[in-house]
Design an enzyme around this catalytic site. Structure first.
Site, PDB file in Angstrom:
ATOM      1  CD1 TRP A  27      -2.133  -2.130   1.746  1.00  0.00           C
ATOM      2  CD2 TRP A  27      -3.705  -1.238   0.131  1.00  0.00           C
ATOM      3  NE1 TRP A  27      -2.984  -2.925   1.069  1.00  0.00           N
ATOM      4  CE2 TRP A  27      -3.899  -2.022   0.186  1.00  0.00           C
ATOM      5  CE3 TRP A  27      -3.561  -0.503  -1.024  1.00  0.00           C
ATOM      6  CZ2 TRP A  27      -4.867  -2.663  -0.557  1.00  0.00           C
ATOM      7  CZ3 TRP A  27      -4.782  -0.374  -1.732  1.00  0.00           C
ATOM      8  CH2 TRP A  27      -5.286  -2.096  -1.467  1.00  0.00           C
TER       9      TRP A  27
ATOM     10  CE  LYS B 299      -8.203  -2.341   4.643  1.00  0.00           C
ATOM     11  NZ  LYS B 299      -8.464  -3.275   3.567  1.00  0.00           N
TER      12      LYS B 299
ATOM     13  CG  ASP C 115      -3.358   4.341   4.456  1.00  0.00           C
ATOM     14  OD1 ASP C 115      -4.958   4.033   5.573  1.00  0.00           O
ATOM     15  OD2 ASP C 115      -3.116   3.482   3.177  1.00  0.00           O
TER      16      ASP C 115
END
Length: 372
Positions: free
Chosen positions: A102, A207, A183
């Site tokens: 990511w 999530k 993030d």
């Protein structure tokens, strides 16, 4: 109806009490005669839902008054583009701590848009098994901000510290302080957090916050003035803040469900201190089972093992398919590792109950007895 234990990395498990309340309110929200997903986002009923959600999130994270909370769309991946647009208006380049897939995607997007991005530190030399230490992070002379991924969902690598200082910044070689951006898609709300340690933090909802389709961005007021003039209007943090996140029709139902999750964490769980303790127990149980075995293994350095995403491999990869088939038959869902790394992965987000981890550990021990 049977509810199994869901270890999916995202879209992830939702708290059962939240789903039950949403079911009760699906056709008729609090006697209004319609569903939340049918409401005008400009109506007083929906505005009350949106305002309560922000209030509860601010309370959970103790968000300071000089930070805006934005509820936007496009997934965390869209923020890889939105961030440089919002922060490079005064020149400079984006800098990154690269710790996995990511983080790599965030670097790639910044380079695609603006041609240059600096890597201030990387875990690539150790195979992304340990995060760079604070002293290894070196900003470029023209850095405009530093971005990092708190928890790499795919690799199961988590920071054990907060980069930067108590003001939410980090100094370049010339002493100029730039904001730290994070993030937190797969770790937000898993433990208490000092928001003032960041200039911006953001998280995809699917999530620990709620269903897919929503992104939460928390941005310090002074950073709303740094945007490029050529940016798309829907990317603008300032425009979103001025419009209360309603430049266009937002993801209303996802926002509503996120609000129910915030209430669940506050009221049912007892807040983020309690949530942290539960998550610590869950992760400790699973890692203990892995470490006690010669049949399973996890490659991540102990200090950087993710509490949210636990990847593991079997000593004999030929047994992988049998493990997945039998675990699903046992009601343990979505344990297949990401296609880029293989093996298994158990995501232990907030809504995954401790009983799910107990059931997984028992299954792993039984599978090892029969196949080891």
């Amino acid at each position: 109806m049977t509810r199994h234990f869901n270890f999916c990395a995202g879209p992830a498990a939702m708290p059962a009490p939240v789903l039950e309340r949403a079911r009760q309110e699906m056709l008729d929200y609090q006697g209004r005669g319609l569903s939340v997903m049918e409401m005008s986002h400009r109506s007083s009923d929906y505005m009350a839902i949106a305002e309560q959600a922000e209030h509860d999130l601010r309370d959970l994270l103790s968000i300071p008054d000089n930070y805006r909370v934005l509820f936007t769309q496009g997934g965390a991946t869209q923020q890889f583009a939105a961030l440089p647009y919002n922060l490079l208006g005064q020149g400079g380049t984006a800098n990154f701590v690269h710790t996995g897939i990511w983080g790599s995607k965030a670097v790639k997007e910044a380079r695609h848009l603006f041609g240059e991005a600096g890597v201030a530190a990387s875990s690539e030399p150790n195979g992304h098994t340990a995060v760079p230490r604070p002293e290894e992070i070196r900003l470029s002379p023209d850095a405009a901000y530093l971005h990092y991924t708190a928890n790499e969902t795919i690799g199961g690598l988590e920071f054990d510290y907060l980069p930067g200082n108590a003001r939410g910044g980090m100094a370049r070689p010339d002493g100029v302080e730039v904001p730290v951006v994070c993030d937190m898609s797969s770790s937000i709300l898993s433990e208490p957090l000092d928001v003032s340690r960041f200039g911006i933090l953001y998280a995809g909802a699917q999530k620990n916050i709620g269903p897919a389709g929503l992104v939460v961005v928390i941005v310090r007021d002074d950073l709303l003035e740094r945007a490029r003039a050529d940016m798309p209007s829907l990317f603008s943090y300032r425009a979103l803040a001025e419009a209360a996140s309603m430049i266009n029709t937002p993801a209303t139902y996802s926002w509503y469900l996120a609000g129910l999750v915030f209430q669940w964490v506050r009221q049912d769980v007892g807040g983020l201190d309690a949530m942290q303790a539960i998550n610590a127990r869950k992760a400790s149980k699973l890692y203990a089972a892995i470490d006690a075995s010669d049949f399973y293994s996890n490659p991540i350095a102990g200090i950087n093992r993710s509490r949210m995403n636990v990847p593991f491999v079997l000593a004999d990869a030929r047994l992988d398919e049998d493990f997945l088939v039998e675990s699903e038959q046992a009601g343990l869902l979505n344990l297949k590792g990401h296609r880029s790394v293989g093996g298994m992965r158990a995501s232990l987000y907030n809504a995954v109950p401790e009983a799910a981890v107990d059931a997984l550990v028992d299954f792993m021990a039984d599978f090892e007895r029969r196949n080891g």
